[in-house]
Design a protein around this motif. Sequence first.
Motif, PDB file in Angstrom:
ATOM      1  N   SER A 124      37.233  13.608  13.364  1.00 38.37           N
ATOM      2  CA  SER A 124      38.681  13.828  13.400  1.00 38.37           C
ATOM      3  C   SER A 124      39.438  12.658  12.776  1.00 38.37           C
ATOM      4  CB  SER A 124      39.161  14.040  14.839  1.00 38.37           C
ATOM      5  OG  SER A 124      39.190  12.813  15.540  1.00 38.37           O
ATOM      6  N   LEU A 157      44.887   9.089  24.859  1.00 39.77           N
ATOM      7  CA  LEU A 157      43.979   9.411  23.747  1.00 39.77           C
ATOM      8  C   LEU A 157      43.107   8.212  23.390  1.00 39.77           C
ATOM      9  CD1 LEU A 157      43.264  11.748  21.908  1.00 39.77           C
ATOM     10  CD2 LEU A 157      44.918  10.902  20.253  1.00 39.77           C
ATOM     11  N   VAL A 175      48.124  15.460  13.887  1.00 41.42           N
ATOM     12  CA  VAL A 175      46.750  15.941  13.751  1.00 41.42           C
ATOM     13  C   VAL A 175      46.585  17.312  14.391  1.00 41.42           C
ATOM     14  CG1 VAL A 175      44.349  15.524  14.409  1.00 41.42           C
ATOM     15  CG2 VAL A 175      45.746  13.646  13.546  1.00 41.42           C
ATOM     16  N   VAL A 176      47.119  17.484  15.601  1.00 41.44           N
ATOM     17  CA  VAL A 176      46.973  18.774  16.273  1.00 41.44           C
ATOM     18  C   VAL A 176      47.784  19.855  15.565  1.00 41.44           C
ATOM     19  CG1 VAL A 176      48.882  18.635  17.947  1.00 41.44           C
ATOM     20  CG2 VAL A 176      46.783  19.805  18.571  1.00 41.44           C
ATOM     21  N   CYS A 188      42.093  11.205  13.977  1.00 38.84           N
ATOM     22  CA  CYS A 188      42.422  10.214  15.012  1.00 38.84           C
ATOM     23  C   CYS A 188      41.272   9.230  15.207  1.00 38.84           C
ATOM     24  CB  CYS A 188      42.724  10.921  16.340  1.00 38.84           C
ATOM     25  SG  CYS A 188      44.327  11.741  16.403  1.00 38.84           S
ATOM     26  N   LEU A 232      40.583  15.881  19.569  1.00 38.98           N
ATOM     27  CA  LEU A 232      41.204  14.820  18.777  1.00 38.98           C
ATOM     28  C   LEU A 232      40.291  13.622  18.553  1.00 38.98           C
ATOM     29  CD1 LEU A 232      44.879  14.813  20.130  1.00 38.98           C
ATOM     30  CD2 LEU A 232      44.047  15.718  17.962  1.00 38.98           C
ATOM     31  N   CYS A 283      50.058  15.138  24.304  1.00 40.37           N
ATOM     32  CA  CYS A 283      50.000  14.098  23.269  1.00 40.37           C
ATOM     33  C   CYS A 283      50.687  12.812  23.700  1.00 40.37           C
ATOM     34  CB  CYS A 283      50.623  14.616  21.972  1.00 40.37           C
ATOM     35  SG  CYS A 283      49.635  15.889  21.139  1.00 40.37           S
ATOM     36  N   SER A 291      48.782  11.918  17.069  1.00 38.52           N
ATOM     37  CA  SER A 291      48.091  13.050  17.688  1.00 38.52           C
ATOM     38  C   SER A 291      48.858  14.354  17.481  1.00 38.52           C
ATOM     39  CB  SER A 291      47.875  12.793  19.187  1.00 38.52           C
ATOM     40  OG  SER A 291      49.102  12.582  19.851  1.00 38.52           O
TER      41      SER A 291
END
Length: 525
Positions: A126, A218, A95-96, A128, A121, A86, A92
């Motif tokens: 998603s 990301l 979210v994960v 993100c 992601l 991440c 992130s």
Amino acid sequence: MDDMWHKEAWDNIKRLLPDDNEGSRVLLTTRLSEVATHANWFSPDHHHMRLLNENEGWKLLCSKIFGDGRFIPELEAVGKEIVRSCKGLPLSIVVVSGLLSNISRTQREWGYIAKNLNQILISKDSHCTKVFSLSYDHMPHHLKACFLYTGVYPQDFEIPMSKLIKLWIAEGFIKMNSSKSLEEVGEEYLEDLVSRNLVMVGEKRFNGKIKSCIVHDLLKEWCSSKALDEKFIHTLNANIYYCQEIAKDPRRLCIRKLDSTDEARADILRTIGTFSLVRSLVSQSKPHDELWCCKLLRVLDLSNVDLEFFPSGIIDLIHLRYVYLCCELCNGIHISKYLPDSLRDLQTLIIRQRCIDSSVYLPRGIWGMRHLRHLQFGTCCFPHPLEGDKNLVLENLQTLSYVSGSSCTEEFIKRIPNAKKLGIRVKTRDEQKAFSLRHLMNLHKLEILKCIVEPTSCIIISKDLTLPKNLIKLTLSGTKISWKDMPIVGSLPNLEVLKLKNNAFQGLEWEPIKGEFCRYEVSTY
């Protein structure tokens, strides 16, 4: 008030919040620095959210998944691997954490997430992706192309600002401004992306300007995905084995290092030549010969590919604006047979030579390349203009390095009047005779000067030594100027950086004079 996007929104709402000295506070979050500055104009201090370190990221992950419950030790290794992937981005990690909370708490399930983290992601639905898309949608049109272009660079790569802006200019992303150069406008574009917190500053120059920038992994993955969706840039990497997966006739291609089989790699590179409308190619793998069939190519960046020879196929790519190659050029080679007069649109030519001692002789047609802005070699020699070339001036040339001392005649200097960065390499005694620093007084816009004299050359005579008044950075090596002439350097009103290397000056003592180096900040000896 969370995620405010416009200064006008704050102006409208603050009318409902009178200051009655009650000690109340308003907490506002925004992704735009200009909104924060506008709302808090009376104080320069804003709280800039930073990336988390690994320990902080691990604590955040655990608190989101387990709360005050018992952590499973068997998941620690793969959990920390996920946190490292991440790269400190709280979004992130949160979210994960939500994804991990809804699957079985086994090493197999968590291992799948760790292996495919970025793809998960930035999937279409998603959180993100929605957050990144919102930032992208609020950008002005001209910035969108510049931002998507950062996706051509690999992960964990510090992008040189100067190179990125040169590519933006070659691609036509930079809008003309009557009072500023294209490079200056490009710097403003990059600073705008930084203020939007989409690009991070990597390294800064001595004057505080951005030297390199970084895009979070990301965001970079999202950029590549978005660029593919909009048919802006198509990226090939080790996971793509067949060119059929690329849209028909892509305009821009980015080729990462291809680790597939030799046969599959050759198939990919060979097929590129069949894309007749390719305008730009940024590649980390050596292209196949079919590349030279891309007659409309404007950008050719092979800076990370070691070529054995200068590619003769360039002679047919008459639309080229930007060329960056790494190859061996034999000493004394006349590059005219590879660099024809027909390349009238060329703006940037950078040849990174493995042997910097080799000198390259440029073609006489170089004087007709009026769009030329940046020219960089190990050492290059300019041709003397003929009678019919006397009115030809490279007015747009800003960067020239390194040019031979023999080329730097008074006549030559007058033909590059707007140069801002100049590198000179003096190798022989014959070059010494034709070279004098006093000719540089005609370069009124020169800001950066590097002058290197090889050890085999004789001492540069410092009689009548003069330097352009606008110099900000000066590097001297092997020039062996007398210390008594240092006041000429010290009197430069804008000089901030001085680097003296390998017998730049000679003598037993230097006695500084009060009042010299009024803006002096950095020195290297």
